[in-house]
Design a protein around this motif. Structure first.
Motif, PDB file in Angstrom:
ATOM      1  N   LEU A   1       1.084  -1.224   0.342  1.00 44.04           N
ATOM      2  CA  LEU A   1      -0.088  -0.253   0.008  1.00 44.04           C
ATOM      3  C   LEU A   1       0.687   0.792   0.218  1.00 44.04           C
ATOM      4  CD1 LEU A   1      -2.875  -0.992   2.371  1.00 44.04           C
ATOM      5  CD2 LEU A   1      -3.056  -1.318   0.005  1.00 44.04           C
ATOM      6  N   LEU A   2       0.407   2.934  -0.713  1.00 47.03           N
ATOM      7  CA  LEU A   2       0.736   3.367  -0.063  1.00 47.03           C
ATOM      8  C   LEU A   2       0.832   4.509   0.522  1.00 47.03           C
ATOM      9  CD1 LEU A   2       0.687   4.104  -4.271  1.00 47.03           C
ATOM     10  CD2 LEU A   2       2.678   3.096  -2.897  1.00 47.03           C
ATOM     11  N   ALA A   3       1.465   5.029   1.171  1.00 43.35           N
ATOM     12  CA  ALA A   3       1.250   5.434   2.295  1.00 43.35           C
ATOM     13  C   ALA A   3       1.157   7.447   2.244  1.00 43.35           C
ATOM     14  CB  ALA A   3       2.045   6.125   3.259  1.00 43.35           C
ATOM     15  N   LEU A   4       0.354   7.959   1.821  1.00 37.57           N
ATOM     16  CA  LEU A   4       0.097   9.267   1.353  1.00 37.57           C
ATOM     17  C   LEU A   4       0.032  10.402   2.674  1.00 37.57           C
ATOM     18  CD1 LEU A   4      -2.859   8.993  -1.190  1.00 37.57           C
ATOM     19  CD2 LEU A   4      -0.302   8.744  -1.392  1.00 37.57           C
ATOM     20  N   VAL A   5       1.458  11.204   2.819  1.00 33.99           N
ATOM     21  CA  VAL A   5       0.714  11.735   3.446  1.00 33.99           C
ATOM     22  C   VAL A   5       1.029  13.789   3.260  1.00 33.99           C
ATOM     23  CG1 VAL A   5       2.794  13.413   5.286  1.00 33.99           C
ATOM     24  CG2 VAL A   5       2.928  10.759   4.619  1.00 33.99           C
TER      25      VAL A   5
ATOM     26  N   LEU B   1      -3.429  -8.242 -28.454  1.00 28.72           N
ATOM     27  CA  LEU B   1      -4.496  -9.237 -28.039  1.00 28.72           C
ATOM     28  C   LEU B   1      -4.209  -9.930 -26.548  1.00 28.72           C
ATOM     29  CD1 LEU B   1      -5.335 -11.567 -31.076  1.00 28.72           C
ATOM     30  CD2 LEU B   1      -6.941  -9.929 -30.766  1.00 28.72           C
ATOM     31  N   VAL B   2      -3.076  -9.571 -26.157  1.00 30.87           N
ATOM     32  CA  VAL B   2      -2.565  -9.984 -25.210  1.00 30.87           C
ATOM     33  C   VAL B   2      -1.786  -9.298 -23.798  1.00 30.87           C
ATOM     34  CG1 VAL B   2      -2.000 -12.118 -24.097  1.00 30.87           C
ATOM     35  CG2 VAL B   2      -2.708 -12.305 -25.994  1.00 30.87           C
ATOM     36  N   PHE B   3      -2.017  -9.013 -23.048  1.00 24.48           N
ATOM     37  CA  PHE B   3      -1.295  -8.130 -22.115  1.00 24.48           C
ATOM     38  C   PHE B   3      -1.041  -9.340 -20.757  1.00 24.48           C
ATOM     39  CE2 PHE B   3      -5.236  -8.237 -19.821  1.00 24.48           C
ATOM     40  CZ  PHE B   3      -4.533  -8.425 -18.586  1.00 24.48           C
ATOM     41  N   PHE B   4      -0.317  -8.938 -20.271  1.00 28.78           N
ATOM     42  CA  PHE B   4       0.187  -8.898 -18.494  1.00 28.78           C
ATOM     43  C   PHE B   4       0.396  -8.762 -17.719  1.00 28.78           C
ATOM     44  CE2 PHE B   4       2.217 -11.351 -22.390  1.00 28.78           C
ATOM     45  CZ  PHE B   4       2.270 -12.569 -22.293  1.00 28.78           C
ATOM     46  N   GLU B   5      -0.222  -9.693 -16.694  1.00 30.76           N
ATOM     47  CA  GLU B   5      -0.068  -8.960 -15.398  1.00 30.76           C
ATOM     48  C   GLU B   5       1.133  -9.559 -14.488  1.00 30.76           C
ATOM     49  OE1 GLU B   5      -3.595  -8.841 -12.412  1.00 30.76           O
ATOM     50  OE2 GLU B   5      -2.625 -10.694 -12.300  1.00 30.76           O
ATOM     51  N   MET B   6       1.880  -8.570 -14.712  1.00 31.85           N
ATOM     52  CA  MET B   6       3.313  -9.871 -13.586  1.00 31.85           C
ATOM     53  C   MET B   6       3.222  -9.879 -12.385  1.00 31.85           C
ATOM     54  SD  MET B   6       7.038  -7.951 -13.084  1.00 31.85           S
ATOM     55  CE  MET B   6       7.567  -8.482 -14.744  1.00 31.85           C
ATOM     56  N   ASP B   7       3.288 -10.337 -12.032  1.00 33.29           N
ATOM     57  CA  ASP B   7       3.341 -10.720 -10.268  1.00 33.29           C
ATOM     58  C   ASP B   7       4.853 -10.367  -9.873  1.00 33.29           C
ATOM     59  OD1 ASP B   7       3.592 -11.985  -7.116  1.00 33.29           O
ATOM     60  OD2 ASP B   7       1.476 -13.074  -8.086  1.00 33.29           O
ATOM     61  N   VAL B   8       4.605  -9.653  -8.762  1.00 37.44           N
ATOM     62  CA  VAL B   8       6.048  -8.465  -8.946  1.00 37.44           C
ATOM     63  C   VAL B   8       6.371 -10.076  -8.133  1.00 37.44           C
ATOM     64  CG1 VAL B   8       7.816  -7.029  -7.637  1.00 37.44           C
ATOM     65  CG2 VAL B   8       5.660  -6.554  -9.431  1.00 37.44           C
TER      66      VAL B   8
ATOM     67  N   LEU C   1      -0.468  -5.309 -11.943  1.00 39.59           N
ATOM     68  CA  LEU C   1       0.664  -6.253 -11.127  1.00 39.59           C
ATOM     69  C   LEU C   1      -0.404  -6.710 -10.267  1.00 39.59           C
ATOM     70  CD1 LEU C   1       2.867  -2.987 -11.648  1.00 39.59           C
ATOM     71  CD2 LEU C   1       2.645  -4.736 -13.348  1.00 39.59           C
ATOM     72  N   HIS C   2       0.701  -7.386  -9.233  1.00 36.26           N
ATOM     73  CA  HIS C   2       0.249  -7.721  -8.736  1.00 36.26           C
ATOM     74  C   HIS C   2       1.852  -8.052  -8.108  1.00 36.26           C
ATOM     75  CE1 HIS C   2      -2.862 -11.174  -8.872  1.00 36.26           C
ATOM     76  NE2 HIS C   2      -3.352 -10.539  -8.714  1.00 36.26           N
ATOM     77  N   ILE C   3       1.363  -6.924  -6.446  1.00 41.04           N
ATOM     78  CA  ILE C   3       2.015  -6.538  -5.449  1.00 41.04           C
ATOM     79  C   ILE C   3       1.956  -7.238  -4.045  1.00 41.04           C
ATOM     80  CG2 ILE C   3       3.346  -4.383  -4.393  1.00 41.04           C
ATOM     81  CD1 ILE C   3       3.607  -3.999  -6.971  1.00 41.04           C
ATOM     82  N   LYS C   4       2.628  -7.914  -3.678  1.00 36.93           N
ATOM     83  CA  LYS C   4       2.716  -8.287  -1.946  1.00 36.93           C
ATOM     84  C   LYS C   4       4.288  -8.784  -1.683  1.00 36.93           C
ATOM     85  CE  LYS C   4       2.069 -13.313  -4.712  1.00 36.93           C
ATOM     86  NZ  LYS C   4       1.706 -13.374  -5.697  1.00 36.93           N
ATOM     87  N   ASP C   5       4.135  -9.178  -0.693  1.00 40.17           N
ATOM     88  CA  ASP C   5       5.379  -9.742   0.285  1.00 40.17           C
ATOM     89  C   ASP C   5       5.521 -10.894   0.393  1.00 40.17           C
ATOM     90  OD1 ASP C   5       7.789 -10.213   0.924  1.00 40.17           O
ATOM     91  OD2 ASP C   5       7.908  -7.860   1.870  1.00 40.17           O
ATOM     92  N   TRP C   6       6.641 -11.588   0.916  1.00 40.34           N
ATOM     93  CA  TRP C   6       6.436 -12.553   1.746  1.00 40.34           C
ATOM     94  C   TRP C   6       6.824 -12.519   3.145  1.00 40.34           C
ATOM     95  CZ3 TRP C   6      10.815 -16.823   1.908  1.00 40.34           C
ATOM     96  CH2 TRP C   6      10.944 -17.656   1.628  1.00 40.34           C
ATOM     97  N   ARG C   7       5.906 -12.739   4.282  1.00 37.97           N
ATOM     98  CA  ARG C   7       6.350 -13.041   5.549  1.00 37.97           C
ATOM     99  C   ARG C   7       6.471 -13.914   5.796  1.00 37.97           C
ATOM    100  NH1 ARG C   7       1.383 -11.027   9.818  1.00 37.97           N
ATOM    101  NH2 ARG C   7       0.554 -13.215   9.109  1.00 37.97           N
TER     102      ARG C   7
ATOM    103  N   TYR D   1      -8.384 -13.777  -4.096  1.00 35.43           N
ATOM    104  CA  TYR D   1      -7.746 -14.799  -3.278  1.00 35.43           C
ATOM    105  C   TYR D   1      -7.146 -14.475  -1.706  1.00 35.43           C
ATOM    106  CZ  TYR D   1      -4.560 -19.193  -2.821  1.00 35.43           C
ATOM    107  OH  TYR D   1      -4.561 -20.265  -2.391  1.00 35.43           O
ATOM    108  N   SER D   2      -7.039 -12.960  -1.672  1.00 35.99           N
ATOM    109  CA  SER D   2      -5.726 -12.450  -0.374  1.00 35.99           C
ATOM    110  C   SER D   2      -7.312 -12.843   1.284  1.00 35.99           C
ATOM    111  CB  SER D   2      -5.776 -11.561  -0.562  1.00 35.99           C
ATOM    112  OG  SER D   2      -5.002 -11.271  -1.696  1.00 35.99           O
ATOM    113  N   VAL D   3      -8.015 -12.871   0.429  1.00 29.96           N
ATOM    114  CA  VAL D   3      -9.480 -13.276   2.072  1.00 29.96           C
ATOM    115  C   VAL D   3      -9.448 -15.086   1.136  1.00 29.96           C
ATOM    116  CG1 VAL D   3      -9.388 -10.536   2.277  1.00 29.96           C
ATOM    117  CG2 VAL D   3     -10.608 -11.537   0.648  1.00 29.96           C
TER     118      VAL D   3
END
Length: 224
Positions: A1-5, A187-194, A218-224, A22-24
């Motif tokens: 998530l982006l923190a906006l100040v 016809l085809v794009f890509f959704e990168m899972d970063v 994009l998919h943006i996630k981390d490994w905990r 799928y995250s929930v």
């Protein structure tokens, strides 16, 4: 998530941030759980700042066992919009060998109709059954192009989401690079899972530079 100040009286810019449902999955990952929990889950996601969702659990024209109109109403009630989806129909060995997509295209027609009904802009294949030969990969690219053409004719876009195994090789050729280079950009794009790209020891930014314009989501996630 982006923190906006906020600085002084400057109002933070609005951000469109989506979440893959799928995250929930522990809360709504079945028809029964969805029925029990979706109102609370959707309300909390909206409160957290999410504005769009990428859904899954689509099957036979329904989402979580619901007609598209009802699923859209559930999202509307929480102020959420369906941006994209993850769904895929893999070819059988016979279809792959014969390059015959005719039996599965009506399934895609139903899929497109359902996703248009909930307001989706993108249909994304979350994975595919990787063939063992380059000829099989070529057929898979032709299949992706056929799906993408059908989507485009109906005002949607079709894309592919990676994990890490697509950076393995078939006949000394990197699977992911072959997919990008042998599908039609119109016809085809890509959704990168970063995350999965990094897990495959690849550099996302370098891929963006190598294949400009091919990545729309994009998919943006981390490994905990």
């Amino acid at each position: 998530l982006l923190a906006l100040v906020s600085c002084g009286n400057t109002k933070p810019a609005a951000k469109e941030i989506g979440i893959q449902l799928y995250s929930v999955r522990d809360l709504i990952g079945s028809n029964e759980l969805y029925a029990q929990n979706h109102e609370e889950v959707f309300a909390k996601l909206a409160e957290m700042g999410y504005t769009t969702i990428e859904t899954c659990w689509y099957n036979d024209g329904k989402f979580f066992g619901l007609e598209p109109e009802q699923f859209k109403a559930d999202l509307d009630a929480a102020g959420l919009q369906a941006l994209s989806t993850h769904t895929m129909y893999n070819l059988s060995d016979e279809q792959l060998a014969n390059k015959d997509f005719s039996a599965v295209m009506p399934v895609w027609e139903q899929c497109i109709k359902a996703h248009k009904a909930i307001g989706c802009k993108y249909i994304v294949a979350p994975s595919f059954r990787v063939p063992s030969t380059l000829e099989g990969l070529k057929t898979s690219c032709e299949y992706f192009n056929a799906i993408g053409k059908l989507c485009a004719e109906n005002g949607l876009k079709f894309g592919y989401h990676n994990h890490s195994h697509e950076f393995n090789k078939v006949e000394d050729t990197v699977i992911y690079e072959y997919l990008v280079e042998h599908t039609d950009p119109a016809l085809v794009f890509f959704e990168m899972d970063v995350y999965w790209t990094m897990m495959a020891h690849q550099a996302p930014v370098e891929l963006f530079k190598k294949y400009p314009g091919r990545f729309e989501l994009l998919h943006i996630k981390d490994w905990r």
